[in-house]
Write an enzyme that holds these catalytic residues in place. Structure first.
Site, PDB file in Angstrom:
ATOM      1  N   ASP A 256      -3.252   0.492  11.669  1.00 60.34           N
ATOM      2  CA  ASP A 256      -4.079  -0.210  10.694  1.00 60.34           C
ATOM      3  C   ASP A 256      -4.801   0.864   9.902  1.00 60.34           C
ATOM      4  OD1 ASP A 256      -4.902  -2.756   9.635  1.00 60.34           O
ATOM      5  OD2 ASP A 256      -6.913  -2.241  10.316  1.00 60.34           O
ATOM      6  N   SER A 257      -4.867   0.693   8.608  1.00 59.39           N
ATOM      7  CA  SER A 257      -5.455   1.753   7.796  1.00 59.39           C
ATOM      8  C   SER A 257      -6.212   1.178   6.627  1.00 59.39           C
ATOM      9  CB  SER A 257      -4.349   2.690   7.300  1.00 59.39           C
ATOM     10  OG  SER A 257      -3.411   1.979   6.524  1.00 59.39           O
TER      11      SER A 257
ATOM     12  N   ASP B 231      -4.278   5.669  -3.678  1.00 60.11           N
ATOM     13  CA  ASP B 231      -4.064   7.110  -3.877  1.00 60.11           C
ATOM     14  C   ASP B 231      -4.514   7.614  -5.252  1.00 60.11           C
ATOM     15  OD1 ASP B 231      -3.081   8.081  -1.400  1.00 60.11           O
ATOM     16  OD2 ASP B 231      -1.111   7.218  -1.793  1.00 60.11           O
TER      17      ASP B 231
ATOM     18  N   ARG C  87      -2.650   9.124   8.130  1.00 58.05           N
ATOM     19  CA  ARG C  87      -1.521   8.565   8.888  1.00 58.05           C
ATOM     20  C   ARG C  87      -0.752   9.680   9.605  1.00 58.05           C
ATOM     21  NH1 ARG C  87      -0.055   5.807   5.196  1.00 58.05           N
ATOM     22  NH2 ARG C  87      -1.253   3.984   5.774  1.00 58.05           N
TER      23      ARG C  87
HETATM   24  P1  IMP Z   1      -1.961  -1.230   6.113  1.00 54.79           P
HETATM   25  O1  IMP Z   1      -2.682  -0.642   7.269  1.00 54.79           O
HETATM   26  O2  IMP Z   1      -0.600  -0.641   5.904  1.00 54.79           O
HETATM   27  O3  IMP Z   1      -2.025  -2.720   6.039  1.00 54.79           O
HETATM   28  O4  IMP Z   1      -2.736  -0.704   4.829  1.00 54.79           O
HETATM   29  C1  IMP Z   1      -3.993  -1.166   4.471  1.00 54.79           C
HETATM   30  C2  IMP Z   1      -4.294  -0.865   3.036  1.00 54.79           C
HETATM   31  O5  IMP Z   1      -5.062   0.325   2.968  1.00 54.79           O
HETATM   32  C3  IMP Z   1      -3.116  -0.616   2.129  1.00 54.79           C
HETATM   33  O6  IMP Z   1      -2.608  -1.802   1.623  1.00 54.79           O
HETATM   34  C4  IMP Z   1      -3.752   0.215   1.041  1.00 54.79           C
HETATM   35  O7  IMP Z   1      -4.471  -0.607   0.186  1.00 54.79           O
HETATM   36  C5  IMP Z   1      -4.744   1.059   1.817  1.00 54.79           C
HETATM   37  N1  IMP Z   1      -4.174   2.338   2.234  1.00 54.79           N
HETATM   38  C6  IMP Z   1      -3.916   2.741   3.504  1.00 54.79           C
HETATM   39  N2  IMP Z   1      -3.383   3.975   3.523  1.00 54.79           N
HETATM   40  C7  IMP Z   1      -3.297   4.357   2.225  1.00 54.79           C
HETATM   41  C8  IMP Z   1      -2.794   5.553   1.599  1.00 54.79           C
HETATM   42  O8  IMP Z   1      -2.301   6.493   2.225  1.00 54.79           O
HETATM   43  N3  IMP Z   1      -2.873   5.556   0.266  1.00 54.79           N
HETATM   44  C9  IMP Z   1      -3.376   4.543  -0.471  1.00 54.79           C
HETATM   45  N4  IMP Z   1      -3.837   3.414   0.049  1.00 54.79           N
HETATM   46  C10 IMP Z   1      -3.806   3.312   1.401  1.00 54.79           C
END
Ligand code: IMP
Length: 197
Positions: free
Chosen positions: A69-70, A155, A181
Site C-alpha cells: 500500500d502506498s 510523480d 517501493r
Molecule cells: P497503490 O498503493 O498502488 O494503490 O497506490 C496508491 C496511490 O499512491 C497511487 O494511485 C498514486 O496516486 C500514489 N502513488 C504511490 N506510489 C507512487 C509513485 O511512485 N509515484 C506517484 N504516485 C504514487
C-alpha cells in the site's frame, strides 16, 4: 521454489518484485491466478491496508501472500492525501487535475514547508499465521509546477532537491533505486531470506 502470491494487478509492480527477488521466489500475481477479490481498503494506515490485502489473499490461496500500500504524504496538509492518495478527488479524476489541485493547496508554503514523502508498506502474511510489514520512504518536496513525463500518479509534482528534478524526470531504473517501493521491496527480500535461514 517457494511460491509467493502478490496482491496486485499492476504489471510494473510484478516486474519490479521479480527483478528484486531475482529468482529466489516464484512470484505469481492475483491476475495470473484469475482471482480479483473485492477488498475494502478501509485502514487508517498504510500498514493496516497492506495487511488487510495480504491476509485476504493468504486466506484465499493458502500461500505466502504479499501486498503493498502506498501514497503521498504532505506535511503541510496534515499527511494528506496519504492513505487516500488513489481516491483523492475521485479514482477516475486525472492526475493532471489532482496534481494541479495539490499545487494550488500548497500556495503560500515555501521551500522546506513543502516537505512530503512517498511511502510504501509491504505486508507478508504466511499460511502458518506469521505476518510482518516493512516500510520504505522517499523524501522530497511538492514542486511549484508539473514537470516530467515518466512515472505515474503524483510523480510530476514530487520534487527531489538532491537531484534537482521531479521523480517523473528520472528513468525507471533511477527511480527504482531510490523509491519508497524499491526500498520496501529490498527490505522485504532481505527479511524473507533471513526467515529462511
Ligand atoms: P497503490 O498503493 O498502488 O494503490 O497506490 C496508491 C496511490 O499512491 C497511487 O494511485 C498514486 O496516486 C500514489 N502513488 C504511490 N506510489 C507512487 C509513485 O511512485 N509515484 C506517484 N504516485 C504514487
Amino acid at each position: 521454489m517457494q511460491r509467493l502470491v502478490f496482491a496486485t494487478g499492476n504489471k510494473d509492480k510484478v516486474r519490479e518484485l521479480k527483478e528484486i527477488l531475482d529468482g529466489s521466489f516464484e512470484v505469481v500475481s492475483m491476475k495470473e491466478l484469475g482471482i480479483s477479490p473485492d477488498i475494502d481498503e478501509n485502514g487508517e494506515t498504510f500498514e493496516e491496508n497492506a495487511l488487510i490485502k495480504a491476509r485476504t489473499l493468504c486466506q484465499l490461496t493458502g500461500q505466502l501472500a504479499v501486498a503493498d500500500d502506498s501514497g503521498l504524504v504532505i506535511d503541510a496538509l496534515n499527511g494528506e492525501p496519504g492513505v487516500h492518495s488513489a481516491r483523492f478527488m475521485g479514482e477516475d479524476t486525472s492526475y493532471t487535475i489532482k496534481n494541479t489541485k495539490l499545487i494550488e493547496m500548497m500556495e503560500g508554503y515555501q521551500g522546506e514547508e513543502r516537505s512530503a514523502r512517498f511511502v510504501c508498506v509491504i505486508a507478508c502474511v504466511f499460511p502458518d499465521g506469521r505476518e510482518w510489514t516493512c516500510r520504505g520512504e522517499m523524501e522530497g518536496q511538492i514542486g511549484y509546477e508539473i514537470q516530467g513525463e515518466n512515472g505515474f500518479g503524483y510523480d510530476p509534482i514530487f520534487f527531489l532537491p538532491e537531484y534537482g528534478c521531479t521523480s517523473a524526470q528520472l528513468s525507471r531504473e533511477g527511480k527504482n533505486e531510490i523509491s519508497h517501493r524499491g526500498k520496501a521491496m529490498r527490505m522485504m527480500r532481505d527479511r524473507l531470506q533471513g526467515d529462511r535461514q
